[in-house]
Enzyme design. Structure first.
Site, PDB file in Angstrom:
ATOM      1  N   ALA A  10      -9.830  -5.916 -20.379  1.00 32.77           N
ATOM      2  CA  ALA A  10      -9.287  -6.928 -19.616  1.00 32.77           C
ATOM      3  C   ALA A  10     -10.346  -7.851 -19.327  1.00 32.77           C
ATOM      4  O   ALA A  10     -11.519  -7.659 -19.267  1.00 32.77           O
ATOM      5  CB  ALA A  10      -8.785  -6.250 -18.537  1.00 32.77           C
ATOM      6  N   SER A  34      -9.916   1.413 -25.370  1.00 34.48           N
ATOM      7  CA  SER A  34      -8.884   0.490 -25.355  1.00 34.48           C
ATOM      8  C   SER A  34      -7.950   1.543 -26.424  1.00 34.48           C
ATOM      9  O   SER A  34      -8.048   2.233 -26.856  1.00 34.48           O
ATOM     10  CB  SER A  34      -8.963  -0.507 -26.407  1.00 34.48           C
ATOM     11  OG  SER A  34      -7.986  -1.326 -26.579  1.00 34.48           O
ATOM     12  N   TYR A  56      -7.631   5.906 -23.418  1.00 34.59           N
ATOM     13  CA  TYR A  56      -8.278   6.411 -22.351  1.00 34.59           C
ATOM     14  C   TYR A  56      -8.327   7.700 -22.031  1.00 34.59           C
ATOM     15  O   TYR A  56      -9.453   7.948 -21.287  1.00 34.59           O
ATOM     16  CB  TYR A  56      -7.413   5.746 -21.131  1.00 34.59           C
ATOM     17  CG  TYR A  56      -6.931   4.212 -21.144  1.00 34.59           C
ATOM     18  CD1 TYR A  56      -7.918   3.393 -21.806  1.00 34.59           C
ATOM     19  CD2 TYR A  56      -5.664   3.830 -20.909  1.00 34.59           C
ATOM     20  CE1 TYR A  56      -7.489   1.994 -21.883  1.00 34.59           C
ATOM     21  CE2 TYR A  56      -5.345   2.552 -21.334  1.00 34.59           C
ATOM     22  CZ  TYR A  56      -6.380   1.759 -21.632  1.00 34.59           C
ATOM     23  OH  TYR A  56      -5.606   0.260 -21.923  1.00 34.59           O
ATOM     24  N   LEU A  72      -6.975  -2.379 -15.522  1.00 39.77           N
ATOM     25  CA  LEU A  72      -5.622  -2.366 -16.050  1.00 39.77           C
ATOM     26  C   LEU A  72      -4.673  -3.026 -15.377  1.00 39.77           C
ATOM     27  O   LEU A  72      -4.962  -3.425 -14.130  1.00 39.77           O
ATOM     28  CB  LEU A  72      -5.024  -0.752 -16.306  1.00 39.77           C
ATOM     29  CG  LEU A  72      -5.850   0.121 -17.314  1.00 39.77           C
ATOM     30  CD1 LEU A  72      -5.504   1.704 -16.931  1.00 39.77           C
ATOM     31  CD2 LEU A  72      -5.600  -0.123 -18.652  1.00 39.77           C
ATOM     32  N   HIS A  77      -2.564   1.408 -12.141  1.00 39.37           N
ATOM     33  CA  HIS A  77      -3.952   1.617 -11.386  1.00 39.37           C
ATOM     34  C   HIS A  77      -3.941   3.027 -10.767  1.00 39.37           C
ATOM     35  O   HIS A  77      -4.628   3.883 -10.702  1.00 39.37           O
ATOM     36  CB  HIS A  77      -4.122   0.596 -10.324  1.00 39.37           C
ATOM     37  CG  HIS A  77      -4.536  -0.726 -10.645  1.00 39.37           C
ATOM     38  ND1 HIS A  77      -4.730  -1.996  -9.830  1.00 39.37           N
ATOM     39  CD2 HIS A  77      -5.069  -1.018 -11.876  1.00 39.37           C
ATOM     40  CE1 HIS A  77      -5.228  -2.921 -10.493  1.00 39.37           C
ATOM     41  NE2 HIS A  77      -5.314  -2.403 -11.951  1.00 39.37           N
ATOM     42  N   LYS A  95      -8.433  -4.267  -7.744  1.00 36.78           N
ATOM     43  CA  LYS A  95      -7.597  -4.503  -6.526  1.00 36.78           C
ATOM     44  C   LYS A  95      -6.242  -5.504  -7.374  1.00 36.78           C
ATOM     45  O   LYS A  95      -6.288  -6.193  -8.391  1.00 36.78           O
ATOM     46  CB  LYS A  95      -8.011  -5.455  -5.472  1.00 36.78           C
ATOM     47  CG  LYS A  95      -8.861  -6.581  -5.869  1.00 36.78           C
ATOM     48  CD  LYS A  95      -8.508  -7.816  -6.310  1.00 36.78           C
ATOM     49  CE  LYS A  95      -7.157  -8.302  -6.274  1.00 36.78           C
ATOM     50  NZ  LYS A  95      -6.799  -9.442  -7.302  1.00 36.78           N
ATOM     51  N   ARG A 163      -0.086 -11.594 -14.194  1.00 39.24           N
ATOM     52  CA  ARG A 163       0.410 -12.234 -13.090  1.00 39.24           C
ATOM     53  C   ARG A 163       1.789 -12.841 -12.774  1.00 39.24           C
ATOM     54  O   ARG A 163       2.311 -13.078 -11.762  1.00 39.24           O
ATOM     55  CB  ARG A 163      -0.753 -13.269 -12.389  1.00 39.24           C
ATOM     56  CG  ARG A 163      -2.253 -12.797 -12.389  1.00 39.24           C
ATOM     57  CD  ARG A 163      -2.951 -13.965 -12.325  1.00 39.24           C
ATOM     58  NE  ARG A 163      -4.485 -13.022 -12.461  1.00 39.24           N
ATOM     59  CZ  ARG A 163      -5.089 -12.655 -13.211  1.00 39.24           C
ATOM     60  NH1 ARG A 163      -4.661 -12.716 -14.483  1.00 39.24           N
ATOM     61  NH2 ARG A 163      -6.212 -12.191 -13.074  1.00 39.24           N
TER      62      ARG A 163
END
Length: 328
Positions: A10, A34, A56, A72, A77, A95, A163
């Site tokens: 990321a 990844s 992972y 991630l 999370h 976060k 987002r």
């Protein structure tokens, strides 16, 4: 040296956290994972990490890492924090840790049964400018605190960006609403009691893009706004009867401006400026985490505080729906 593994490639890991981990005095990145092995290999090669994994699970099963950083999408999370803890790894997770306060309980349980350190990555908790704000308030430098004001905005309408994707945990409150909240809590030691809020959503994305929040904190009030579709700005002000404190770049220190705290007296005849040159909050976070993982007595951001912070965000969403005061 503490051996870090990174779950995903990321942007925040590439640009902020991995450089800080490798810059720290007690750790370095030794592995990258990844779902696309070629991407893991490319990033590992770029940063000099000796190990790359195409899943992972493979990284978590490896004895080449002591702890992991998880950048991630927010929706992943909790799942991977629990899996990492169950694999015996210490965990620093980006976060917001969760999208609901109740979802953090399994992470706390995994931490406790595996006796590992698990922390939400609030880098601001390690920046000395916030320690200075806390100390100034505690010692009465602004007298009785009456009001806290905050803002955090940026402009992002990329439909691919997480987002702007609710299924990945996108939205302004999860991404940046957590910051004015945690900054107030860290600085005052107080918790919001009830919330009123107006929350606006993007008609296409479905994510929250603007929120104006009023919080009753008992001894004082707090108001702040956050947006993902406004010109970039951030700031925090703590206003008391005998003066006020301004934090110039409260969250993205060195990016939005200088790391600076200004203490103003009650009638604007005097201002004391505290500067924090070359403070690397991501590095400070990494070093404190490793020390705590090794059993040293240092302050880190505990999961119990993560629950309290998320309860505020949960209450903001409820208040946005109801239009009424909502208890935290």
């Amino acid at each position: 040296m503490f051996r870090w593994g990174i779950l995903s490639t990321a942007k925040i890991a590439r640009e902020h956290v991995i450089p800080a981990l490798n810059d720290s005095e007690n750790g370095l990145v030794t592995a990258v994972a990844s779902r696309d092995l070629s991407r893991a290999q490319a990033l590992a090669g770029r940063i000099g990490a000796p190990h790359a994994f195409g899943s992972y699970e493979d990284l978590l099963a490896s004895d080449t890492v002591d702890g992991v950083y998880i950048p991630l999408p927010t929706s992943d999370h909790v799942e991977w924090a629990v899996k990492a803890a169950d694999a015996g790894k210490h965990v620093l997770v980006e976060k917001p840790l969760a999208l609901n306060a109740d979802d953090i309980a399994p992470v706390i349980a995994a931490r406790d049964r595996n006796r590992v350190l698990v922390c939400e990555a609030f880098m601001v908790a390690y920046h000395p400018q916030w320690h200075k704000v806390r100390d100034l308030i505690a010692e009465g430098a602004i007298g009785r605190l009456r009001h806290v004001q905050g803002a955090f905005t940026y402009f992002n309408v990329d439909p691919v960006n997480m987002r702007n994707r609710p299924e990945l945990g996108g939205g302004g409150l999860p991404d940046i609403g957590v910051y004015p909240t945690v900054a107030m809590r860290l600085s005052t030691g107080k918790e919001p009691l009830k919330i009123r809020a107006r929350v606006e959503r993007d008609p296409t994305f479905g994510t929250d893009i603007y929120s104006h929040v009023t919080a009753d904190c008992g001894d004082f009030d707090m108001t702040f706004y956050v947006s993902t579709q406004m010109a970039a700005r951030q700031g925090m002000v703590f206003h008391g009867e005998a003066g006020f404190i301004e934090v110039a770049t409260p969250f993205n220190a060195r990016i939005y401006g200088d790391d600076m705290v200004t203490l103003h007296n009650h009638n604007h005849t005097e201002a004391t400026v505290y500067r924090f040159p070359d403070t690397r909050q991501y590095r400070l976070q990494a070093e404190a985490f490793v020390k705590a993982a090794r059993g040293e007595k240092v302050d880190v951001f505990p999961l119990e505080s993560s629950v309290k912070n998320q309860k505020v965000i949960d209450a903001i969403f409820r208040a946005g729906e109801s239009g009424e005061w909502e208890e935290v």
